[in-house]
Scaffold this motif. Structure first.
Motif, short mmCIF file in Angstrom:
data_model
loop_
_atom_site.label_atom_id
_atom_site.label_comp_id
_atom_site.label_asym_id
_atom_site.label_seq_id
_atom_site.Cartn_x
_atom_site.Cartn_y
_atom_site.Cartn_z
N HIS A 279 0.84 -1.20 0.00
CA HIS A 279 0.00 0.00 0.00
C HIS A 279 0.87 1.26 0.00
N PRO A 280 0.55 2.24 -0.83
CA PRO A 280 1.36 3.47 -0.84
C PRO A 280 1.48 4.10 0.55
N CYS A 318 -11.01 6.34 -2.34
CA CYS A 318 -9.97 5.91 -1.41
C CYS A 318 -9.64 7.09 -0.49
N PHE A 320 -7.13 7.75 1.06
CA PHE A 320 -5.73 8.17 1.00
C PHE A 320 -5.44 8.94 -0.29
N HIS A 321 -6.46 9.13 -1.15
CA HIS A 321 -6.15 9.61 -2.50
C HIS A 321 -5.54 11.01 -2.53
N CYS A 324 -1.75 10.45 -2.02
CA CYS A 324 -1.11 9.32 -2.70
C CYS A 324 -0.42 9.76 -3.98
N GLU A 326 0.40 7.72 -6.27
CA GLU A 326 0.09 6.76 -7.34
C GLU A 326 -1.40 6.81 -7.69
N VAL A 327 -2.05 7.90 -7.32
CA VAL A 327 -3.52 8.01 -7.46
C VAL A 327 -3.96 7.85 -8.93
N MET A 328 -5.11 7.17 -9.11
CA MET A 328 -5.69 6.99 -10.46
C MET A 328 -7.11 7.55 -10.41
N CYS A 331 -9.66 5.95 -8.04
CA CYS A 331 -9.40 6.17 -6.60
C CYS A 331 -10.23 7.31 -6.05
N PRO A 336 -11.76 1.46 -2.46
CA PRO A 336 -11.24 0.13 -2.84
C PRO A 336 -11.61 -0.94 -1.82
N TRP A 350 -6.60 0.11 -5.23
CA TRP A 350 -7.01 -0.25 -6.60
C TRP A 350 -5.86 -0.74 -7.45
N ARG A 351 -4.63 -0.42 -7.08
CA ARG A 351 -3.47 -0.86 -7.87
C ARG A 351 -3.40 -2.38 -7.98
S1 SF4 Z 1 -6.46 3.15 -4.13
FE1 SF4 Z 1 -5.48 4.72 -5.37
S2 SF4 Z 1 -5.29 6.51 -4.03
FE2 SF4 Z 1 -5.70 4.74 -2.76
S3 SF4 Z 1 -3.71 4.05 -2.15
FE3 SF4 Z 1 -4.25 2.88 -3.96
S4 SF4 Z 1 -3.39 4.03 -5.67
FE4 SF4 Z 1 -3.39 5.40 -3.90
#
Ligand code: SF4
Ligand SMILES: Nc1ncnc2c1ncn2[C@@H]1O[C@H](COP(=O)(O)OP(=O)(O)OP(=O)(O)O)[C@@H](O)[C@H]1O
Ligand SMILES: [Mg+2]
Length: 355
Positions: A279-280, A318, A320-321, A324, A326-328, A331, A336, A350-351
Motif C-alpha cells: 500500500h502506498p 480511497c 488516501f487519494h 497518494c 500513485e492516485v488513479m 481512486c 477500494p 485499486w493498484r
Molecule cells: S487506491 Fe489509489 S489513491 Fe488509494 S492508495 Fe491505492 S493508488 Fe493510492
C-alpha cells in the motif's frame, strides 16, 4: 529501501530476544475473527467514523502489530473488541467480533464481563493511570485473581501466594517484599510489569496491549517486549500490540495490520510487510523510519505529504487519494475493497485490482 536489520537493532536494545516466526496463520488457528466492524462517535460537530468496516484476524498464539498514524482508530478498535466504548457518544454500529467462535457483540453485560479479564485482558499505555494509587500492588493483583478465578476459589492467602509468583514471573525482584508496595514506590517500567502480571493473572487467550512501552525508556521497552514475548510462548497467548513504532513491530510481531482512517489498509506477515510493502501509505510509513545510512547520506527524513482527513468528513473514494503519489481516476470515485495479491497478504488499493 528499509534497513530492517537496523530496525531490529533499534527496537531490541540488548535484552530482547528474537520473537518472530515465519509460519503464517491458517483458518484453524484463528482466535479472533473481526468482520465489518463499524464504531462511530456522535458528537455535536458531526459523526466520527472511527471504525469503518474493519476485517481482521488474529492468529492463536501470535502477535499482531496494529500500526498507523495518530487518530486512525487503533485504540477504538482495541476498545471495541472488549466492548469498552463509552456509549454515548460512541456506538458499535455493526459487525462481528468472533472470539473462539462466539460473537462478543452479541453477549449481555454478564457474558462480556466474564470474557474480560478471564479470556481477554488489556494493558494500557500509562500504568500509573490504570493502577489504583491507594492499594498495594499485591492487593490489586489478588483482587483480579479473586474476582476472575472464582472457579479456582482461591482464598486471600492463596491469592497472595499466586500474586507473588506472578510478580516473580514478570521479573520484579524480591516479590515477597515488593508485593506490599504502593504503585508510587515503583518505577514506570516496574508498574508496567505489574500491569502485565495483572493482565496474565487469569492466563488469557488474548492480551491487548495499547502502546504498552511508549512511555518507557528504550532499554526498559526492550525488556518489557521481551517479557511479553516469553510469556506469550509459555502460555500460548495471542497479543494484539497497538503501536506507532515500526521498530517494535519488526522485533516483536509475527503479523502486521496497517490502519488508515478507521480501516485496515494492509495486512500480512511481518517479513512481507517489511520486504514488500504494497500500500502506498505503508510504503510512506516505511520511508519515514530514520536510518543511520540515510543520515550519513544527508537525506531528509521522508514525511507523507498532506494530513489525515478528518473522520467526520472523509473524502469520496480511497481515503488516501489526496496524499497518494500513485492516485488513479477510480481512486477518487470508488472506495477500494480488500485485494489479496499474494497468499496471506491483503491490501486495500485499486493498484492490486488485477492481482
Ligand atoms: S487506491 Fe489509489 S489513491 Fe488509494 S492508495 Fe491505492 S493508488 Fe493510492
Ligand atoms: N470518546 C470519543 N468521542 C469522540 N471521538 C472519539 C472518542 N474516542 C475516540 N474518538 C475519535 O476516534 C478516532 C480514532 O481515535 P483513536 O483513539 O482510536 O486513535 P489512535 O489510532 O489510537 O491514535 P493514537 O495513535 O494517537 O493513540 C479519532 O478521530 C478520535 O478523535
Ligand atoms: Mg491510541
Amino acid at each position: 529501501m528499509v534497513d530492517t536489520d537496523l530496525i531490529d537493532r533499534k527496537a531490541t536494545g540488548q535484552a530482547a530476544g528474537d520473537l518472530r516466526h515465519t509460519r503464517e496463520p491458517d483458518d484453524r488457528d484463528v482466535l479472533v475473527d473481526i468482520q465489518d466492524l463499524c464504531t462511530y462517535f456522535y458528537t455535536p460537530e458531526g459523526v466520527v467514523h472511527a471504525l469503518g468496516g474493519v476485517d481482521l484476524r488474529i492468529g492463536r498464539g501470535r502477535t499482531l502489530g496494529l500500526v498507523g498514524e495518530s487518530g486512525c482508530g487503533k485504540t477504538v478498535l482495541a476498545l471495541t473488541i472488549l466492548r469498552l466504548i463509552p456509549e454515548p457518544p460512541g456506538k458499535i454500529v455493526r459487525g462481528k467480533v468472533l472470539f473462539e467462535g462466539t460473537d462478543l457483540l452479541s453477549l449481555d453485560q454478564t457474558g462480556i464481563r466474564e470474557i474480560r479479564g478471564n479470556k481477554i485482558s488489556m494493558i494500557f499505555q500509562e500504568p500509573m493511570t490504570s493502577l489504583n494509587p491507594v492499594f498495594t500492588i499485591g492487593f490489586q493483583i489478588e483482587e483480579v485473581l479473586m474476582l476472575h478465578q472464582s472457579h479456582r476459589a482461591p482464598t486471600r492467602k492463596q491469592a497472595r501466594e499466586l500474586a507473588a509468583e506472578l510478580l516473580d514471573m514478570v521479573g520484579i525482584p524480591y516479590p515477597g517484599r515488593r508485593i506490599d508496595d504502593y504503585p508510587h514506590q515503583l518505577s514506570g517500567g516496574m508498574c508496567q510489569r505489574v500491569m502485565i502480571a495483572m493482565a496474565l493473572a487469569c492466563r488469557p487467550s488474548l492480551m491487548i496491549a495499547d502502546e504498552p512501552t511508549t512511555a518507557l525508556d528504550v532499554t526498559t521497552q526492550a525488556q518489557i517486549l521481551a517479557l511479553m514475548g516469553e510469556l506469550k510462548e509459555e502460555l500460548n497467548t495471542s497479543i494484539l500490540l497497538v503501536t506507532h513504532d515500526l521498530g517494535v513491530v519488526a522485533q516483536s510481531c509475527e503479523d502486521v495490520a496497517v490502519m488508515y482512517t478507521g480501516n485496515v489498509v494492509e495486512h500480512a506477515g511481518v517479513e512481507d510487510i517489511f520486504s514488500r510493502p504494497l500500500h502506498p501509505y505503508t510504503r510512506g510509513l516505511m520511508r519515514s523510519i530514520p536510518t543511520v545510512e540515510a543520515r550519513r547520506r544527508g537525506e531528509q527524513l521522508h514525511a507523507i505529504p498532506g494530513n489525515v482527513p478528518t473522520l467526520r468528513d472523509m473524502p469520496k473514494g480511497c481515503t488516501f487519494h489526496n496524499r497518494c503519489d500513485e492516485v488513479m481516476d477510480i481512486c477518487r470515485r470508488e472506495r477500494p475493497p480488500m485485494f489479496r495479491p499474494h497468499p496471506d497478504h491483503c491490501v486495500r488499493c485499486w493498484r492490486y485490482a488485477n492481482g
